[in-house]
Scaffold this active site. Structure first.
Site: not given
Length: 452
Positions: A119, A210, A251, A443
């Site tokens: 990720f 996670a 999470k 981003h």
């Protein structure tokens, strides 16, 4: 039906399109720059955005804020050790801290970290240390429309080839579930086979855990030989296959802050502990308050409850069904934590250089105040120094991440209604171009403008 009832509520902002247009322009058309007060339904992330249970709140009040050796640390340690079996474990403030510490201890410049899919922050932590992040998703992951049950798997033949080749591989890191790969699960068979390959080549095998409980739930629903097992039993087995884990507990511990680093090897443990004390805090608090440790421990007990996981999976599947009814395809089969919309298919008039995934995410905000994240060429594409796209991402996706225990069915229906409105006339959605693009994790901090 949800296996809980609501005792505390929070008002959400209801805004006009004109308000949202001003807010988004001021934010440089980047949803990460929006203030929460300008967002009606926030599906940007499921990380740290869940609702605490009454038991978690109660546990937090019992937090021991002693600097070293607090009671809350020992409760956290006992719960994690019982779940994972790892002898060396530490709390950290969130998952990326665990990544940084582990990679600093294991990874030398020029070495490789192999994953089913890294990720964003995981890849960044590898690259900051001068390493190379190599993704080896399975072949089934390439077909977004297929119902292959475990499209989060790693390509075992490719893994064998990389570990047999000239590259110096520091570790294999399996992400469960595979967030960057559409939230798809990893099978236990694949996990065991990948671990065996890594051990045969003398390479450490770690989990990015996670969403370990959500992966375990999907294993119990889809993998032969595990349908009579509980999610807790599957999770315990997965942890014991690996040499350790990193995890954002924001999470699947259903908390607002916290993470975990755990290893089996005592020599590696010494290196990690020194780094942790120097950068995060003493080994018994790792940058967290005692109340956080208590809520983490309780959340880890609650998250493997089948009734909770079933309701969460069904809510996410409901959003995917609403999207399909609106004529918008998503990555199939649906995972648990998010729905990944196929923006490239919905907006074929926009080439990858105009970032169709980002365009759909932006339109969802403008049309209905829904904030979400793009996983397409803005996030994954290769750009030149001027922000021009050189190589497009394989797919143009939009992730609708569903916070845990936060939104009701009517909220999800609202999301479906807004999406249906966009799908009625998709060609009116404009593309975007970059006006500012940072070299790393762009981003989060980039700025854009619409292109008519």
């Amino acid at each position: 039906m949800e296996p809980y009832r609501i005792k505390v509520v929070e008002p959400i902002p209801i805004t006009t399109r004109e308000h949202r247009e001003r807010a988004l322009a001021a934010a440089g058309y980047n949803p990460f720059n929006l203030a929460a007060a300008d967002v009606t339904i926030d599906l940007l992330s499921d990380s740290g955005t869940g609702a605490l249970s009454a038991e978690q709140q109660s546990a937090g009040l019992r937090g021991d804020e002693t600097y070293a050796g607090a009671r809350s640390y020992y409760r956290f340690r006992d719960v994690v050790e019982d779940l994972t079996g790892y002898p060396h474990l530490w709390p950290v403030h969130q998952g990326r801290a665990a990544e940084r510490i582990l990679f600093t201890a294991l990874l030398e410049p020029g070495q490789v970290c192999v994953s089913n899919t890294h990720f964003d922050t995981t890849r960044a932590n590898v690259e900051i240390l001068g390493g190379q992040a190599v993704d080896l998703p399975c072949q089934a992951a390439k077909d977004l429309d297929s119902d292959a049950p475990f499209k989060g798997d790693i390509d075992l033949d490719a893994l064998e080839a990389v570990l047999s080749g000239p590259q110096d591989v520091a570790l294999v890191l399996m992400t469960i579930t595979n967030n960057g790969g559409g939230g798809q699960p990893v099978s236990m068979g694949n996990l065991k086979a990948a671990a065996a390959i890594a051990r045969r080549h003398g390479v450490p095998f770690f989990l990015d855990a996670a969403r370990f409980a959500e992966n375990a739930w999907l294993v119990t629903q889809r993998e032969p030989g595990y349908t009579d097992r509980t999610p807790r039993e599957v999770a315990e087995e997965a942890f014991r296959i690996s040499d350790g884990c990193v995890a954002s507990l924001k999470k699947d511990a259903i908390v607002h802050i916290g993470g975990l680093l755990a290893v089996k090897d005592p020599e590696l443990a010494q290196k990690c502990e020194l780094l942790l004390i120097a950068t995060e805090g003493f080994r018994t608090y790792g940058g967290l308050a005692g109340r956080d440790l208590e809520m983490l421990a309780q959340g880890l007990l609650e998250v493997t409850e089948p009734s909770y996981l079933r309701a969460r999976a069904e809510a996410t599947a409901y959003v995917a069904d609403l999207a399909a009814a609106a004529g918008v395809d998503s990555v199939r089969p649906t995972g648990v934590h998010a729905v990944y919309l196929n923006a490239g298919r919905l907006l074929p008039h926009l080439p990858p250089a105009r970032f169709p995934g980002f365009a759909l995410a932006t339109e969802l905000y403008l049309a209905g105040g829904i904030r979400c994240a793009e996983l397409g060429s803005l996030y994954l594409g290769e750009l030149d120094d001027g922000g021009n796209l050189l190589k497009a991402a394989p797919y143009e996706l939009v992730r609708l991440a569903i916070p845990r225990r936060v939104y009701t069915q009517s909220h999800l229906e609202y999301v479906g209604e807004v999406l249906a409105g966009i799908a009625q006339d998709p060609e009116r959605v404009p593309g975007y171009r970059l006006t500012h693009a940072p070299p790393l994790l762009r981003h989060f901090n980039c700025r854009l403008e619409p292109v008519s």
